[in-house]
Design a protein around this motif. Structure first.
Motif, mmCIF file in Angstrom:
data_model
loop_
_atom_site.group_PDB
_atom_site.id
_atom_site.type_symbol
_atom_site.label_atom_id
_atom_site.label_comp_id
_atom_site.label_asym_id
_atom_site.label_seq_id
_atom_site.Cartn_x
_atom_site.Cartn_y
_atom_site.Cartn_z
ATOM 1 N N LEU A 193 32.437 46.314 38.799
ATOM 2 C CA LEU A 193 33.518 46.069 37.847
ATOM 3 C C LEU A 193 33.654 44.577 37.566
ATOM 4 N N SER A 194 34.109 44.262 36.372
ATOM 5 C CA SER A 194 34.456 42.880 36.043
ATOM 6 C C SER A 194 35.825 42.557 36.641
ATOM 7 N N LEU A 195 36.258 41.309 36.515
ATOM 8 C CA LEU A 195 37.581 40.927 37.015
ATOM 9 C C LEU A 195 38.680 41.716 36.303
ATOM 10 N N ASP A 196 38.595 41.830 34.978
ATOM 11 C CA ASP A 196 39.608 42.584 34.228
ATOM 12 C C ASP A 196 39.618 44.047 34.639
ATOM 13 N N GLU A 197 38.423 44.618 34.836
ATOM 14 C CA GLU A 197 38.346 46.024 35.241
ATOM 15 C C GLU A 197 38.855 46.205 36.664
ATOM 16 N N THR A 198 38.619 45.206 37.530
ATOM 17 C CA THR A 198 39.148 45.276 38.891
ATOM 18 C C THR A 198 40.671 45.307 38.869
ATOM 19 N N ARG A 199 41.258 44.467 38.033
ATOM 20 C CA ARG A 199 42.719 44.445 37.894
ATOM 21 C C ARG A 199 43.239 45.804 37.412
ATOM 22 N N THR A 200 42.599 46.339 36.360
ATOM 23 C CA THR A 200 43.027 47.626 35.812
ATOM 24 C C THR A 200 42.823 48.744 36.823
ATOM 25 N N TYR A 201 41.738 48.690 37.577
ATOM 26 C CA TYR A 201 41.427 49.702 38.585
ATOM 27 C C TYR A 201 42.510 49.741 39.670
ATOM 28 N N ILE A 202 42.888 48.577 40.171
ATOM 29 C CA ILE A 202 43.913 48.518 41.228
ATOM 30 C C ILE A 202 45.243 49.056 40.714
ATOM 31 N N ARG A 203 45.641 48.637 39.532
ATOM 32 C CA ARG A 203 46.921 49.091 38.973
ATOM 33 C C ARG A 203 46.891 50.581 38.660
ATOM 34 N N LEU A 215 52.260 45.377 42.461
ATOM 35 C CA LEU A 215 52.382 45.126 43.896
ATOM 36 C C LEU A 215 51.467 43.988 44.343
ATOM 37 N N PHE A 216 50.289 43.881 43.726
ATOM 38 C CA PHE A 216 49.333 42.822 44.070
ATOM 39 C C PHE A 216 49.509 41.658 43.094
ATOM 40 N N LYS A 217 49.763 40.473 43.621
ATOM 41 C CA LYS A 217 49.906 39.298 42.765
ATOM 42 C C LYS A 217 48.571 38.994 42.078
ATOM 43 N N GLU A 218 48.668 38.320 40.913
ATOM 44 C CA GLU A 218 47.477 38.073 40.117
ATOM 45 C C GLU A 218 46.434 37.287 40.908
ATOM 46 N N ASN A 219 46.871 36.251 41.635
ATOM 47 C CA ASN A 219 45.884 35.481 42.405
ATOM 48 C C ASN A 219 45.343 36.279 43.593
ATOM 49 N N ALA A 220 46.087 37.294 44.051
ATOM 50 C CA ALA A 220 45.568 38.183 45.096
ATOM 51 C C ALA A 220 44.449 39.065 44.537
ATOM 52 N N ILE A 221 44.609 39.504 43.284
ATOM 53 C CA ILE A 221 43.565 40.311 42.640
ATOM 54 C C ILE A 221 42.293 39.481 42.475
ATOM 55 N N HIS A 222 42.453 38.198 42.151
ATOM 56 C CA HIS A 222 41.293 37.306 42.053
ATOM 57 C C HIS A 222 40.560 37.235 43.394
ATOM 58 N N LYS A 223 41.332 37.175 44.483
ATOM 59 C CA LYS A 223 40.723 37.132 45.813
ATOM 60 C C LYS A 223 39.984 38.440 46.114
ATOM 61 N N ILE A 224 40.590 39.568 45.731
ATOM 62 C CA ILE A 224 39.944 40.866 45.959
ATOM 63 C C ILE A 224 38.612 40.923 45.225
ATOM 64 N N PHE A 225 38.625 40.466 43.983
ATOM 65 C CA PHE A 225 37.394 40.468 43.194
ATOM 66 C C PHE A 225 36.338 39.571 43.841
ATOM 67 N N HIS A 226 36.783 38.428 44.364
ATOM 68 C CA HIS A 226 35.856 37.492 45.010
ATOM 69 C C HIS A 226 35.188 38.128 46.227
#
Length: 546
Positions: A193-203, A215-226
Motif C-alpha cells: 500500500l501507499s501512504l495514502d492507502e495505509t491511512r485509508t486502510y487503518i481508518r 484514533l491514530f494520529k497522522e504522524n503515527a500513521i507515517h511511522k506505521i507506514f515507515h
C-alpha cells in the motif's frame, strides 16, 4: 483485551482474512480485474504474485465472491507434492472417484479428464487455484502445464490460477518453463500500500469495528507506514501491538512514540527489517488462507463478464491536439470540461501516479450521471449496487471502437506499474482521454503504451434480466426475439413468443458466432451486452466521434 477500552465491537487488526474487514485498495482492484479477465478469457494460466502479507489472500477471497455458481473450485494449499500426489489432491477437491490403492498418473488424468468433460457438458467450468506456487517443483509444474491440454475442439476445460511470492516470477522465467510461461493469459504483481492507502486502510478497519477513525494520529500513521513498508499484515501486527500498549498505559490516542515501541517489540527480533519476516509470515499466511478459502469457497454470486478479442490494429494519425471541451452524445448527464493545457508527449501524462483504475471509474461514473460515493472508492461491487455492470476485457483498437462506448484503458509503464485513463471521444482519428483535462493524442502514441485491457460500464436493458436458457418461458424471451429481429431482420410470428425454442437458439448461436462469443445458445451477460450494443444501447453514453 482493549475492545471495551476503545469501544470496539471486535478486534480491528486481526491477521485472519475476515471478509467483514475486506479492504480493496486501488492495487487490489487492478489485480482483481486481471484475475477476472484471465478466468473469463477461458483456459490457460493466471499468475498472481506479491510479497508475503500484501493481500494475495484478500484478493483471492474477492475473486471467489465474484465467481458465478457454475464454477467448481479445486484449492491446493500445500504445493510440496509430487505429480501423482498433486493429481490425487485435485481429484479429492473435485470429489472425483478413483482407486486410492492403485492410482497411477494415467488413471488420475483419465478420471480428471472425464470429470471435466462431464462438467463442461452440464455448462459448468472448473478452476484450479494453487497457493504458494513458488514451491512447486519443475516436474510438478510441467504436469500442471499438461493439464491445460485437457480440452474440447473449442475450449480449455481447466483454468489454473498460480498464487505465489515474487520467486514465482523468477521460476516461470526459467527456460525449462517457457512453454508454461507462454500460456499465462493474465498476470499481476501486487505491490504494498501507499501512504495514502495505509491511512485509508487503518481508518477503514477502525470504522468497521465501530471505533474512532482518528484514533491514530497522522504522524503515527507515517511511522506505521515507515515500519511496515505498506504491507497490510505488518500494519495489522504493529497496530494491534500499539493498541495493547496504549491500553496498558491508559492512552486514548495512538502517538508516534507508541508506534515506535510497538514496532520495536514486534519487529526487533529481526533487526527491525520487515522484509526478513518471511518465514514467520509465511506460516501465518498459510493458516489464514486455509480458513479464508474454505469459508468463501461456495459464496459466488456475480456473473462472469468477459470474452477475449484479437491483436492490436489501427491507423496512426500524427499531431496531438488539446480539445477545449468534451461531451458524450446520448449521455444521461453529459459532462463538459473546460481547460487550457500545453502540448506535451503522451508518455509524460502517464507519469502521474494518480491515474488509477479507481480514478478512471470515477470519471466514467460522471459520464453516466451517477453518484460517486463519499470516499470515492469505486469497484464493480459498488457499480452493481447502482445498476451498472463492469466488462473487463482485452482486445484490439478496432473492436473497442465498434463498441462506441467510453472505456477506461490500461497503460503499462512496466510489468508492475499501470496507469488508467478514460477514453471519451475520437476526433479526426485521434483518441481523447480524460486526465485532469481532456486531451487528444496520436493513436500511435496511445497504442505504444496500451496493453489491450479495458473496462466498460454498461447497464442491462432490462432490470430483471438473468441468464436465459433454451426451453425457458418468460417475458424476457419475447424481449430477446425483438432484439434479435433488429439485428438479423427475422421478425416472423410464432405461436409462443415467450418460449425459448430451438429456432430461437439457432438465431442466438448465429449472433454469438458473429460477435466471437461462446456459441452455446445461452443468453448471459456477454450476449446481453453485445445485443444491447448492436441495437443502439439507448440511454448509455457513447463515444463522441467525427
Amino acid at each position: 483485551m482493549y475492545n471495551e477500552y476503545f469501544h470496539f465491537s471486535e478486534l480491528p487488526f486481526s491477521i485472519a482474512p475476515d471478509p467483514h474487514f475486506m479492504f480493496m485498495s486501488t492495487r487490489h482492484q487492478e489485480g482483481l480485474a486481471h484475475l477476472l479477465y484471465g478466468i473469463n478469457h477461458g483456459g490457460g494460466f493466471v499468475a498472481l504474485t506479491g510479497e508475503v502479507g500484501t493481500g494475495k489472500t484478500t484478493l483471492c477471497h474477492c475473486l471467489l465472491q465474484q465467481l458465478p455458481e457454475n464454477i467448481d473450485i479445486a484449492l491446493i494449499l500445500n504445493p510440496k507434492l509430487n505429480a501423482i500426489e498433486l493429481l490425487a489432491t485435485i481429484c479429492d477437491e473435485l470429489r472425483i472417484s478413483y482407486d486410492k490403492n492403485r492410482h497411477t498418473l494415467k488413471n488420475l488424468v483419465d478420471a480428471l479428464n472425464q470429470h471435466l468433460l462431464t462438467a463442461h457438458a452440464k455448462g459448468r467450468r472448473t478452476v484450479l487455484v494453487i497457493d504458494e506456487a513458488q514451491n512447486l517443483s519443475l516436474e510438478v509444474l510441467e504436469q500442471v502445464r499438461l493439464l491445460t491440454n485437457l480440452e474440447t475442439t473449442k475450449t480449455k476445460l481447466l483454468q489454473i490460477i498460480l498464487v505465489g511470492q515474487p520467486e514465482l516470477k523468477d521460476l516461470l522465467n526459467r527456460r525449462e518453463l517457457r512453454q508454461l510461461n507462454q500460456r499465462i493469459t493474465a498476470r499481476y504483481h501486487l505491490l504494498p500500500l501507499s501512504l495514502d492507502e495505509t491511512r485509508t486502510y487503518i481508518r477503514h478497519r477502525l470504522m468497521v469495528c465501530k471505533g474512532n477513525p482518528d484514533l491514530f494520529k497522522e504522524n503515527a500513521i507515517h511511522k506505521i507506514f515507515h515500519y511496515s513498508n505498506g504491507i497490510p499484515r505488518l500494519i495489522n501486527i504493529i497496530c494491534h501491538c500499539a493498541l495493547l500498549g496504549a491500553y496498558s498505559s491508559d492512552a486514548r490516542i495512538i502517538t508516534p512514540t507508541i508506534i515506535k515501541r510497538a514496532a520495536k517489540e514486534t519487529l526487533a527480533f529481526k533487526n527491525d527489517s520487515p522484509s526478513q519476516l518471511k518465514p514467520l509470515l509465511a506460516v501465518l499466511a498459510l493458516s489464514c488462507l486455509a480458513a479464508g478459502f474454505y469459508y468463501l469457497k461456495y459464496q459466488a454470486n456475480n456473473p462472469i463478464q468477459s470474452q477475449a478479442k484479437t491483436i492490436l490494429s489501427g491507423k496512426f494519425p500524427n499531431k496531438p491536439t488539446i480539445k477545449p471541451s468534451a461531451s458524450v452524445k446520448n449521455s444521461p448527464a453529459a459532462v463538459k470540461i473546460e481547460h487550457v493545457a500545453e502540448i506535451r508527449p503522451f508518455s509524460t501524462w502517464l507519469d502521474n501516479p494518480a491515474l488509477t483504475l479507481n480514478a478512471g471509474l470515477n470519471n466514467a461514473l460522471k459520464l453516466w450521471g451517477k453518484e460517486i460515493p463519499a470516499n470515492q472508492q469505486v469497484d464493480c461491487q459498488y457499480l452493481q449496487k447502482i445498476g451498472l455492470n463492469c466488462l473487463f476485457d482485452k482486445g484490439n483498437w478496432k473492436d473497442l471502437l465498434m463498441f462506441d462506448r467510453p472505456a477506461v484503458l490500461e497503460f503499462s509503464l512496466s510489468p508492475e506499474i499501470k496507469r488508467y485513463a478514460l477514453l471519451t471521444a475520437i476526433k479526426n482519428g485521434q483518441p481523447t482521454l480524460t486526465f485532469d483535462q481532456n486531451v487528444a493524442f496520436p493513436l500511435a502514441d496511445l497504442l505504444s503504451f496500451w496493453d489491450g485491457y479495458y473496462v466498460l460500464l454498461w447497464q442491462s436493458p432490462k432490470s430483471d434480466m438473468k441468464m436465459l436458457f433454451p426451453g425457458q418461458s418468460s417475458g424476457n424471451v419475447a424481449w430477446l426475439r425483438e432484439q434479435l429481429a433488429v439485428v438479423d431482420g427475422i421478425n416472423q410470428e410464432v405461436k409462443y413468443p415467450q418460449f425459448f425454442d430451438t429456432d430461437l437458439k439457432a438465431r442466438v448461436i448465429n449472433f454469438q458466432r458473429s460477435h466471437h462469443l461462446t456459441q452455446d445458445g445461452k443468453v448471459g451477460s456477454q450476449t446481453i451486452f453485445h445485443l444491447d450494443n448492436a441495437t443502439g444501447a439507448q440511454g448509455s453514453p457513447h463515444l463522441k466521434q467525427d
